[in-house]
Design a protein around this motif. Structure first.
Motif, mmCIF file in Angstrom:
data_model
loop_
_atom_site.group_PDB
_atom_site.id
_atom_site.type_symbol
_atom_site.label_atom_id
_atom_site.label_comp_id
_atom_site.label_asym_id
_atom_site.label_seq_id
_atom_site.Cartn_x
_atom_site.Cartn_y
_atom_site.Cartn_z
ATOM 1 N N ALA A 1 0.816 -1.214 0.000
ATOM 2 C CA ALA A 1 0.000 0.000 0.000
ATOM 3 C C ALA A 1 0.849 1.264 0.000
ATOM 4 C CB ALA A 1 -0.939 0.000 1.201
ATOM 5 N N GLY A 2 2.166 1.097 0.034
ATOM 6 C CA GLY A 2 3.067 2.244 -0.027
ATOM 7 C C GLY A 2 3.337 2.917 1.291
ATOM 8 N N ARG A 3 2.957 2.275 2.407
ATOM 9 C CA ARG A 3 3.148 2.896 3.712
ATOM 10 C C ARG A 3 4.555 2.659 4.253
ATOM 11 N NH1 ARG A 3 -1.812 -0.057 4.435
ATOM 12 N NH2 ARG A 3 -3.609 1.313 4.094
ATOM 13 N N ASP A 4 5.035 3.595 5.061
ATOM 14 C CA ASP A 4 6.261 3.397 5.821
ATOM 15 C C ASP A 4 5.944 2.506 7.018
ATOM 16 O OD1 ASP A 4 7.314 5.155 4.044
ATOM 17 O OD2 ASP A 4 8.067 6.585 5.514
ATOM 18 N N ILE A 5 6.890 1.643 7.396
ATOM 19 C CA ILE A 5 6.641 0.777 8.554
ATOM 20 C C ILE A 5 7.877 0.667 9.434
ATOM 21 C CG2 ILE A 5 4.934 -0.603 7.309
ATOM 22 C CD1 ILE A 5 6.963 -2.873 7.227
ATOM 23 N N ILE A 6 7.627 0.429 10.711
ATOM 24 C CA ILE A 6 8.646 0.027 11.679
ATOM 25 C C ILE A 6 8.213 -1.335 12.197
ATOM 26 C CG2 ILE A 6 9.761 0.512 13.884
ATOM 27 C CD1 ILE A 6 9.132 3.445 13.488
ATOM 28 N N ALA A 7 9.054 -2.335 12.046
ATOM 29 C CA ALA A 7 8.671 -3.697 12.435
ATOM 30 C C ALA A 7 9.685 -4.286 13.403
ATOM 31 C CB ALA A 7 8.548 -4.585 11.203
ATOM 32 N N ALA A 8 9.200 -4.806 14.502
ATOM 33 C CA ALA A 8 10.036 -5.519 15.467
ATOM 34 C C ALA A 8 9.800 -7.007 15.276
ATOM 35 C CB ALA A 8 9.683 -5.105 16.892
ATOM 36 N N ALA A 9 10.834 -7.705 14.836
ATOM 37 C CA ALA A 9 10.700 -9.145 14.588
ATOM 38 C C ALA A 9 12.049 -9.812 14.777
ATOM 39 C CB ALA A 9 10.187 -9.394 13.168
ATOM 40 N N GLN A 10 12.041 -10.946 15.446
ATOM 41 C CA GLN A 10 13.274 -11.681 15.689
ATOM 42 C C GLN A 10 13.725 -12.430 14.449
ATOM 43 O OE1 GLN A 10 15.155 -11.629 18.405
ATOM 44 N NE2 GLN A 10 13.799 -10.222 19.467
ATOM 45 N N THR A 11 14.982 -12.846 14.456
ATOM 46 C CA THR A 11 15.495 -13.678 13.380
ATOM 47 C C THR A 11 14.750 -15.001 13.368
ATOM 48 O OG1 THR A 11 17.185 -14.522 14.888
ATOM 49 C CG2 THR A 11 17.804 -12.689 13.477
ATOM 50 N N GLY A 12 14.605 -15.565 12.178
ATOM 51 C CA GLY A 12 13.913 -16.840 12.052
ATOM 52 C C GLY A 12 12.414 -16.709 11.898
ATOM 53 N N THR A 13 11.893 -15.476 11.835
ATOM 54 C CA THR A 13 10.451 -15.276 11.705
ATOM 55 C C THR A 13 10.031 -15.012 10.269
ATOM 56 O OG1 THR A 13 10.711 -12.909 12.190
ATOM 57 C CG2 THR A 13 10.233 -14.379 14.049
ATOM 58 N N GLY A 14 10.994 -14.993 9.333
ATOM 59 C CA GLY A 14 10.675 -14.747 7.932
ATOM 60 C C GLY A 14 10.618 -13.281 7.566
ATOM 61 N N LYS A 15 11.344 -12.439 8.304
ATOM 62 C CA LYS A 15 11.250 -10.999 8.073
ATOM 63 C C LYS A 15 11.865 -10.582 6.742
ATOM 64 C CE LYS A 15 15.397 -9.667 10.698
ATOM 65 N NZ LYS A 15 16.159 -9.222 9.550
ATOM 66 N N THR A 16 12.881 -11.304 6.244
ATOM 67 C CA THR A 16 13.485 -10.916 4.964
ATOM 68 C C THR A 16 12.442 -10.949 3.851
ATOM 69 O OG1 THR A 16 15.658 -11.749 5.639
ATOM 70 C CG2 THR A 16 15.292 -11.437 3.284
ATOM 71 N N ALA A 17 11.667 -12.017 3.794
ATOM 72 C CA ALA A 17 10.619 -12.112 2.773
ATOM 73 C C ALA A 17 9.544 -11.068 2.973
ATOM 74 C CB ALA A 17 10.003 -13.508 2.782
ATOM 75 N N SER A 18 9.361 -10.609 4.200
ATOM 76 C CA SER A 18 8.289 -9.649 4.472
ATOM 77 C C SER A 18 8.559 -8.295 3.841
ATOM 78 C CB SER A 18 8.070 -9.494 5.985
ATOM 79 O OG SER A 18 9.173 -8.863 6.589
ATOM 80 N N PHE A 19 9.822 -7.979 3.536
ATOM 81 C CA PHE A 19 10.072 -6.741 2.790
ATOM 82 C C PHE A 19 10.539 -7.002 1.361
ATOM 83 C CE2 PHE A 19 14.061 -7.295 5.287
ATOM 84 C CZ PHE A 19 15.015 -7.309 4.276
ATOM 85 N N VAL A 20 11.183 -8.144 1.110
ATOM 86 C CA VAL A 20 11.655 -8.429 -0.247
ATOM 87 C C VAL A 20 10.487 -8.721 -1.194
ATOM 88 C CG1 VAL A 20 12.949 -10.066 -1.688
ATOM 89 C CG2 VAL A 20 13.953 -9.198 0.435
ATOM 90 N N LEU A 21 9.522 -9.524 -0.753
ATOM 91 C CA LEU A 21 8.407 -9.904 -1.631
ATOM 92 C C LEU A 21 7.586 -8.695 -2.094
ATOM 93 C CD1 LEU A 21 7.185 -13.215 0.058
ATOM 94 C CD2 LEU A 21 8.616 -12.962 -1.973
ATOM 95 N N PRO A 22 7.142 -7.813 -1.180
ATOM 96 C CA PRO A 22 6.388 -6.654 -1.673
ATOM 97 C C PRO A 22 7.250 -5.678 -2.466
ATOM 98 C CG PRO A 22 6.758 -6.470 0.692
ATOM 99 C CD PRO A 22 7.180 -7.854 0.292
ATOM 100 N N LEU A 23 8.537 -5.615 -2.136
ATOM 101 C CA LEU A 23 9.442 -4.761 -2.900
ATOM 102 C C LEU A 23 9.530 -5.250 -4.347
ATOM 103 C CD1 LEU A 23 12.909 -3.608 -1.572
ATOM 104 C CD2 LEU A 23 12.688 -4.488 -3.872
ATOM 105 N N LEU A 24 9.674 -6.566 -4.524
ATOM 106 C CA LEU A 24 9.701 -7.142 -5.872
ATOM 107 C C LEU A 24 8.383 -6.919 -6.597
ATOM 108 C CD1 LEU A 24 11.493 -10.554 -5.156
ATOM 109 C CD2 LEU A 24 12.457 -8.594 -6.370
ATOM 110 N N GLU A 25 7.286 -7.070 -5.860
ATOM 111 C CA GLU A 25 5.971 -6.885 -6.465
ATOM 112 C C GLU A 25 5.800 -5.461 -6.992
ATOM 113 O OE1 GLU A 25 2.423 -7.629 -8.004
ATOM 114 O OE2 GLU A 25 3.626 -9.175 -7.022
ATOM 115 N N GLN A 26 6.243 -4.489 -6.211
ATOM 116 C CA GLN A 26 6.111 -3.100 -6.647
ATOM 117 C C GLN A 26 6.972 -2.811 -7.874
ATOM 118 O OE1 GLN A 26 5.721 0.074 -3.659
ATOM 119 N NE2 GLN A 26 5.986 -1.499 -2.102
ATOM 120 N N LEU A 27 8.207 -3.300 -7.871
ATOM 121 C CA LEU A 27 9.077 -3.091 -9.034
ATOM 122 C C LEU A 27 8.514 -3.795 -10.270
ATOM 123 C CD1 LEU A 27 12.650 -3.436 -7.474
ATOM 124 C CD2 LEU A 27 11.471 -1.338 -8.149
#
Length: 441
Positions: A37-63
């Motif tokens: 949706a184009g919003r800025d976010i601050i996310a608190a998440a530990q390693t092993g929770t899948g956080k890399t995909a949580s920003f890479v996937l929508p980033l790829l989708e937008q591009l």
């Protein structure tokens, strides 16, 4: 919920299916819609929770959405998305994830970090990069050499922001942000949201959506934690004994110093256990080769200093050993977070001597529970490690409660006086000397 319900396009969904991904994790469910949706976010998440995909996937989708109407040859050669990370290892890991998720897309990516020849990186930048994953120091070096430009940048991701601040990158980060276009989407991911992280977010992010995923992954039941108390002089012998008797097939072993890592490898080898060590004193090429061999199973036991605590992603690592307890609780959390990833089970074992008691108390206080202790008769302890401070606090609280109740029961009841003769009499001699503050009429 499936990835399809997150409104990701077919090429990305196909890549996820190829990787065996079925359902998004909690952080992915919460973050991806906001990023799309184009919003800025601050996310608190530990390693092993899948956080890399949580920003890479929508980033790829937008591009991908922006590029569908544009000829690939006419896109230009400017960076569209910048992902800042604290370490070379994490840069490599994040870029590898991008390559996997984008394998059916015409989107290019690159990991850029120090410790290697810069000329090859400059050439890649000339060819054109859509997504750049970089450490702050090398990125600034390239910017000073005018090897890259940010005038077409749309998105900035600060990954493991707390770690970057801990490593002293705040000045570099501020200098980088000053070079970026004001109109951009900002995403900040951090294991912990400290005051320093909030300060960085305040300067960088505009009206962000805040996301927090559960408690520390260390406190989740998917990671079985236990410790063995041991005299410091017997640590290496105990580790060798555990490897043999517990039938450990592979383990990542954390230690505090480079010298200690090399010494431990030598001690293990004398007992017939092959091991390697990885630390900042080894070249980047050697470190990458060691990590590759460890992931493939060629290396069974890898002794690492804190440099590998973050950024090392081994899908099926079942065991982490803390040969030394770290001085910071967050480092313990991230160390054991190397196992039990993506819903898998894992085991974290710590060797604790008496001089580690302070660190142990801090860790157990953060976890909110006492770590299970195991004993091995072959290694009797001369310098006993005291019981957890949590036990002391619990006993003291109960003792204080009992003392307060006892004191209340023993204390005399306050005297109450009724009007009349039962009121205490005032000494008339003293009363005569009491002067009124008001003048007599």
């Amino acid at each position: 919920m499936s990835f399809a319900t997150l409104k990701l396009s077919a090429p990305i969904l196909t890549a996820l299916a190829d990787l065996g991904y079925e359902k998004p994790t909690a952080i992915q469910n919460k973050a991806i819609p906001h990023v799309l949706a184009g919003r800025d976010i601050i996310a608190a998440a530990q390693t092993g929770t899948g956080k890399t995909a949580s920003f890479v996937l929508p980033l790829l989708e937008q591009l991908h959405s922006r590029y569908k109407k544009t000829d690939h040859k006419l896109r230009g050669k400017r960076i569209r998305a910048l992902i800042l990370v604290p370490t070379r290892e994490l840069a490599v890991q994040v870029e590898a994830s991008i390559s996997q998720y984008a394998k059916h897309l015409e989107i290019s990516s690159m990991a850029m970090y120090g410790g290697v020849d810069a000329q090859a990186q400059k050439q890649r930048l000339i060819w054109g990069i859509d997504i750049l994953v970089a450490t702050p120091g090398r990125l600034l070096d390239m910017a000073h050499q005018r090897a890259l430009y940010f005038d077409e940048l749309d998105m900035l991701v600060l990954d493991e922001a707390d770690r970057m601040l801990d490593m002293g990158f705040i000045d570099d980060i501020n200098k980088i942000i000053e070079r970026l276009p004001e109109q951009r989407q900002n995403l900040l991911f951090s294991a912990t949201i400290s005051d320093d992280v909030r300060g960085l977010a305040k300067r960088t992010i505009h009206k962000p959506v805040e996301i927090s995923i559960g408690r520390d992954s260390a406190s989740k039941p998917k990671i079985q934690q236990w410790l063995v108390t041991v005299d410091k002089s017997n640590k290496s012998a105990l580790l060798s004994h555990l490897i043999s008797t517990q039938n450990w097939q592979q383990a990542l072993i954390f230690i505090e110093t480079k010298h200690g890592a090399a010494k431990l490898v030598s001690q293990l080898e004398k007992r017939g256990i092959a091991a390697e060590c990885i630390h900042s004193g080894r070249t980047q090429d050697i470190r990458e080769q060691l990590l590759s061999d460890f992931k493939s199973g060629k290396i069974k036991f890898l002794v690492a200093t804190g440099i590998a605590a973050r950024g090392l992603d081994i899908g099926e690592l079942s065991l982490v050993v803390n040969y030394d307890l770290p001085g910071q609780v967050d480092d313990y959390i991230h160390r054991i977070g190397r196992t039990g990833r993506a819903g898998a089970t894992g085991e974290a074992v710590s060797l604790v001597s008496k001089d580690n008691f302070r660190e142990l108390c801090a860790i157990e206080s953060r976890l909110g529970h006492i770590i299970e202790r195991k004993e091995f008769s072959e290694f009797p302890v001369k310098k006993t490690v005291p019981v957890s401070i949590l036990n002391f606090e619990s006993k003291n609280d109960k003792a204080k409660g009992r003392q307060a109740a006892s004191k209340q029961a023993r204390s005399p009841k306050p005297r109450s006086f009724k009007a009349g003769s039962n009121q205490p009499k005032v000494n008339q001699a003293k009363k005569a000397h009491i002067r009124s503050p008001w003048p007599a009429k």
